[in-house]
Design a protein around this motif. Structure first.
Motif, PDB file in Angstrom:
ATOM      1  N   PRO A 160       0.831  -1.206   0.000  1.00 44.34           N
ATOM      2  CA  PRO A 160       0.000   0.000   0.000  1.00 44.34           C
ATOM      3  C   PRO A 160       0.867   1.258   0.000  1.00 44.34           C
ATOM      4  O   PRO A 160       1.981   1.255   0.529  1.00 44.34           O
ATOM      5  N   ARG A 214      -1.258   9.495   3.251  1.00 44.60           N
ATOM      6  CA  ARG A 214      -2.707   9.647   3.436  1.00 44.60           C
ATOM      7  C   ARG A 214      -3.257  10.643   2.422  1.00 44.60           C
ATOM      8  O   ARG A 214      -4.420  10.594   2.076  1.00 44.60           O
ATOM      9  N   ASP A 238      -7.741   2.340  -6.397  1.00 44.63           N
ATOM     10  CA  ASP A 238      -7.700   1.365  -5.304  1.00 44.63           C
ATOM     11  C   ASP A 238      -7.254   2.011  -3.995  1.00 44.63           C
ATOM     12  O   ASP A 238      -7.809   1.734  -2.928  1.00 44.63           O
ATOM     13  N   GLU A 239      -6.251   2.869  -4.070  1.00 39.36           N
ATOM     14  CA  GLU A 239      -5.767   3.546  -2.860  1.00 39.36           C
ATOM     15  C   GLU A 239      -6.838   4.496  -2.319  1.00 39.36           C
ATOM     16  O   GLU A 239      -7.018   4.607  -1.103  1.00 39.36           O
ATOM     17  N   ASP A 265     -10.004   4.024  -2.573  1.00 39.61           N
ATOM     18  CA  ASP A 265     -10.987   3.143  -1.943  1.00 39.61           C
ATOM     19  C   ASP A 265     -10.560   2.752  -0.529  1.00 39.61           C
ATOM     20  O   ASP A 265     -11.402   2.380   0.286  1.00 39.61           O
ATOM     21  N   ARG A 266      -9.277   2.852  -0.230  1.00 39.68           N
ATOM     22  CA  ARG A 266      -8.766   2.555   1.113  1.00 39.68           C
ATOM     23  C   ARG A 266      -8.849   3.779   2.033  1.00 39.68           C
ATOM     24  O   ARG A 266      -8.303   3.777   3.127  1.00 39.68           O
ATOM     25  N   LYS A 314      -7.777   6.975   1.255  1.00 41.21           N
ATOM     26  CA  LYS A 314      -6.754   7.986   1.041  1.00 41.21           C
ATOM     27  C   LYS A 314      -7.253   9.047   0.059  1.00 41.21           C
ATOM     28  O   LYS A 314      -8.096   8.760  -0.790  1.00 41.21           O
TER      29      LYS A 314
END
Length: 107
Positions: A49, A53, A74-75, A77-78, A80
Motif C-alpha cells: 500500500p 494519506r 484502489d488507494e 478506496d482505502r 486515502k
C-alpha cells in the motif's frame, strides 16, 4: 521540465495550488529527479500500500498510465486522498472504470 518522454516534473503553477489545498505527504510516481515531496516512490505499482494519506500522483503517460490510474482508484478506496494529474481519455475503458466510476471529483 521534461526528464524523458514518459516522466515529467509537475510545473509549480500546477502543483503549488494543489499542495496548498491538500498538503500532500506522498508523491506516488516520482524519482529523485521528478519528485515534488520528500517522501516519494518510483515503485508505485508494487503490491505494498502507498504510505501516504494525502497522495500526489503525476504518473507516466502512454501505455504505463492505465495501471497507475487503477492503482490510484484502489488507494482512494482505502480512504486515502489521491489527486492525479492525468489526461482526459473518455474512450478508454479504464477511464470509465477507474475515474468516472470511482473518483469523487474530476476537474
Amino acid at each position: 521540465m521534461v526528464v524523458s518522454s514518459e516522466r515529467w516534473i509537475t510545473p509549480p503553477e500546477i502543483f503549488d495550488p494543489l499542495m496548498a489545498e491538500f498538503n500532500f505527504d506522498f508523491d506516488a510516481a516520482a524519482d529523485s529527479e521528478t519528485r515534488r515531496l520528500p517522501v516519494y516512490t518510483s515503485s508505485a505499482l508494487s503490491p505494498q500500500p502507498w504510505i501516504g494519506r494525502r497522495i500526489w500522483l503525476n504518473p507516466p503517460y502512454g501505455r504505463k498510465l492505465e495501471p497507475f490510474v487503477r492503482r490510484a482508484a484502489d488507494e482512494a478506496d482505502r480512504g486515502k486522498i489521491v489527486v492525479a494529474l492525468i489526461p482526459f481519455r473518455c474512450r478508454a475503458a479504464w477511464w470509465h472504470e477507474a475515474v468516472i466510476g470511482r473518483a469523487s471529483e474530476v476537474l
